[in-house]
Design a protein around this motif. Structure first.
Motif, PDB file in Angstrom:
ATOM      1  N   LYS A   1       0.820  -1.216   0.000  1.00 39.53           N
ATOM      2  CA  LYS A   1       0.000   0.000   0.000  1.00 39.53           C
ATOM      3  C   LYS A   1       0.848   1.257   0.000  1.00 39.53           C
ATOM      4  O   LYS A   1       1.937   1.310   0.567  1.00 39.53           O
TER       5      LYS A   1
ATOM      6  N   CYS B   1      -9.429  -2.711   9.177  1.00 42.60           N
ATOM      7  CA  CYS B   1      -9.705  -2.098   7.869  1.00 42.60           C
ATOM      8  C   CYS B   1      -8.873  -2.760   6.777  1.00 42.60           C
ATOM      9  O   CYS B   1      -9.240  -2.756   5.624  1.00 42.60           O
TER      10      CYS B   1
ATOM     11  N   PHE C   1      -5.816  -1.987   5.625  1.00 46.00           N
ATOM     12  CA  PHE C   1      -4.848  -1.198   4.862  1.00 46.00           C
ATOM     13  C   PHE C   1      -3.416  -1.475   5.310  1.00 46.00           C
ATOM     14  O   PHE C   1      -2.517  -1.568   4.493  1.00 46.00           O
TER      15      PHE C   1
ATOM     16  N   ALA D   1       1.106   4.916   1.331  1.00 48.03           N
ATOM     17  CA  ALA D   1       0.555   5.784   2.370  1.00 48.03           C
ATOM     18  C   ALA D   1       1.480   6.977   2.611  1.00 48.03           C
ATOM     19  O   ALA D   1       1.243   8.052   2.108  1.00 48.03           O
TER      20      ALA D   1
END
Length: 151
Positions: free
Chosen positions: A36, A98, A100, A38
């Motif tokens: 991911k 979640c 992520f 971020a």
């Protein structure tokens, strides 16, 4: 610039801008969205991969540095179509909220268990200290690593 990598055991090639990150190449050029994007500063651990067999934040690696090397992403941890024990343990213990941050934690935990098969709480905390989560209190993540280690 054209690069060639062994990604998750498969030879991959891509045309990249020489200054882009390995994270960008993996996600945008090679269509591997597990890591991911971020912070882009190596602070959160969401983009973690194994590069040269070592745990790395792919957002901090210039893609040219990885040219010709082996990269393992969270997608590549499974073996023979079966989830990695860490992936199974995260699902079973509810360590995924979640989701992520989960790929980074899973890669960090798999790396730890490869080096230290039966880690203590302190060793787990140290190994996962570069990964952030905004949803949990980290206890279920710690539990998941212990479950995976027991396997």
């Amino acid at each position: 610039m054209r690069i060639e990598l062994a990604v998750n055991g498969e030879r991959r090639e891509a045309d990249v801008w020489p200054g882009e990150s390995l994270l960008t190449a993996l996600r945008d050029r090679m269509e591997l969205p597990g890591s991911k994007n971020a912070c882009e500063q190596g602070e959160c651990g969401f983009c973690s991969v194994l590069l040269y067999g070592m745990f790395e934040c792919s957002c901090l690696v210039i893609v040219g540095q990885a040219d010709g090397h082996e990269v393992v992403t969270v997608e590549g941890l499974e073996e023979n179509g079966r989830l990695h024990p860490v992936q199974e343990a995260f699902a079973e213990t509810g360590a995924v909220q979640c989701g992520f941050c989960t790929p980074g934690f899973v890669v960090a935990a798999a790396d730890l268990l490869q080096r230290v098969p039966d880690p203590s709480d302190d060793e787990i905390r140290e190994a996962l200290s570069g990964n952030l989560c905004r949803c949990t209190g980290y206890q279920k993540i710690l539990d998941a690593v212990h479950v995976a280690a027991a396997r």
